[in-house]
Design a protein around this motif. Sequence first.
Motif, PDB file in Angstrom:
ATOM      1  N   SER A   1       0.841  -1.201   0.000  1.00  0.00           N
ATOM      2  CA  SER A   1       0.000   0.000   0.000  1.00  0.00           C
ATOM      3  C   SER A   1       0.870   1.242   0.000  1.00  0.00           C
ATOM      4  O   SER A   1       2.086   1.177   0.219  1.00  0.00           O
ATOM      5  CB  SER A   1      -0.900   0.014   1.236  1.00  0.00           C
ATOM      6  OG  SER A   1      -0.109   0.145   2.411  1.00  0.00           O
ATOM      7  N   GLU A   2       0.249   2.398  -0.220  1.00  0.00           N
ATOM      8  CA  GLU A   2       0.990   3.659  -0.180  1.00  0.00           C
ATOM      9  C   GLU A   2       1.526   3.934   1.221  1.00  0.00           C
ATOM     10  O   GLU A   2       2.615   4.489   1.376  1.00  0.00           O
ATOM     11  CB  GLU A   2       0.092   4.803  -0.642  1.00  0.00           C
ATOM     12  CG  GLU A   2      -0.227   4.779  -2.130  1.00  0.00           C
ATOM     13  CD  GLU A   2      -1.081   5.956  -2.540  1.00  0.00           C
ATOM     14  OE1 GLU A   2      -1.959   6.362  -1.744  1.00  0.00           O
ATOM     15  OE2 GLU A   2      -0.877   6.467  -3.657  1.00  0.00           O
ATOM     16  N   THR A   3       0.749   3.594   2.230  1.00  0.00           N
ATOM     17  CA  THR A   3       1.239   3.824   3.594  1.00  0.00           C
ATOM     18  C   THR A   3       2.433   2.930   3.905  1.00  0.00           C
ATOM     19  O   THR A   3       3.354   3.339   4.625  1.00  0.00           O
ATOM     20  CB  THR A   3       0.114   3.594   4.626  1.00  0.00           C
ATOM     21  OG1 THR A   3      -0.473   2.305   4.410  1.00  0.00           O
ATOM     22  CG2 THR A   3      -0.953   4.660   4.532  1.00  0.00           C
TER      23      THR A   3
ATOM     24  N   VAL B   1      -4.520   9.573   0.979  1.00  0.00           N
ATOM     25  CA  VAL B   1      -4.862   8.155   0.904  1.00  0.00           C
ATOM     26  C   VAL B   1      -6.380   8.046   0.808  1.00  0.00           C
ATOM     27  O   VAL B   1      -7.093   9.038   0.949  1.00  0.00           O
ATOM     28  CB  VAL B   1      -4.332   7.380   2.137  1.00  0.00           C
ATOM     29  CG1 VAL B   1      -2.809   7.362   2.150  1.00  0.00           C
ATOM     30  CG2 VAL B   1      -4.863   7.988   3.434  1.00  0.00           C
ATOM     31  N   GLU B   2      -6.880   6.842   0.586  1.00  0.00           N
ATOM     32  CA  GLU B   2      -8.317   6.661   0.410  1.00  0.00           C
ATOM     33  C   GLU B   2      -9.112   7.166   1.606  1.00  0.00           C
ATOM     34  O   GLU B   2     -10.201   7.723   1.457  1.00  0.00           O
ATOM     35  CB  GLU B   2      -8.634   5.175   0.172  1.00  0.00           C
ATOM     36  CG  GLU B   2      -8.249   4.677  -1.217  1.00  0.00           C
ATOM     37  CD  GLU B   2      -8.731   3.256  -1.460  1.00  0.00           C
ATOM     38  OE1 GLU B   2      -9.533   2.762  -0.637  1.00  0.00           O
ATOM     39  OE2 GLU B   2      -8.316   2.666  -2.471  1.00  0.00           O
TER      40      GLU B   2
END
Length: 276
Positions: A58-60, A135-136
Amino acid sequence: MNDPWLGLQHAADRDISLLSAALLIAKDEYPDLQPAAYEERIASYAAQLSADFSSAGSETAQLSRLNGFLFGELGFAGDERNYFDPRNSYLNDVLDRRLGNPISLAVIQISVAQKLGLALEGVSFPGHFLVRLPVEEGIVVLDPFHRGRTLDLNELRRRARSELSAREVDDQRLAHLLEPASHRAIIARMLRNLKAGYEERGAWDKAVRCADRLVTLDPLSLAELRERGNLYVKLGHLRAAREDFRRYLALAPQADDAEAVLNQLIACSGPSPRIN
């Protein structure tokens, strides 16, 4: 256009390279600086992280890996002992010493992230400069001065209240404070930090150099124009100070401080003070 600073003045923000512009600031202090060498160093950091980013879920997770690399493996850190040391604002020094202030560390963090396709953004928050990642679920906000630590809403509100001397900071105001900063605004804040460091040391010639760059970036900024005039006075360059004060009054004859600026202009028209 031969003057790169005039090029920045006229450039669309999307065309301003944050890394290149930050190195341009450093070139004022280090005329022989080779920016390409430092741009290559940033590229090498991204190359070392590329495989880990590809496998991150994920981006995180990518952000966590980026922070672990910069602040853990490489040891970048905030200079808490000599915060206003001008070297903390020159990106070459920050890359060499691995010490910096919030905004210079953020520029490195953002520059590496951009090369890896991670949409990290700067936040011109009151007090310390921050970074954010959309983020989402919303945004993740980080403090590059403290090893990229994540900041929650309570801490952000506390920091904002402290810096703004406000009893409360509601959701709307906090959201506004967390808006991404333009590249031009980031470069301007770097210059203001640098100028503050030189003013603290009484290095008026270097402070006025920063003020000159700020006026070039935004010729219609009244605050920067008046500040440059004040610095010219400290240097004894009264003709240059008069020009800035006259331009200020021409641009804003009804400004709240127009009378004070007029008095400064009149004072500069008298006998030159002795500069020790």
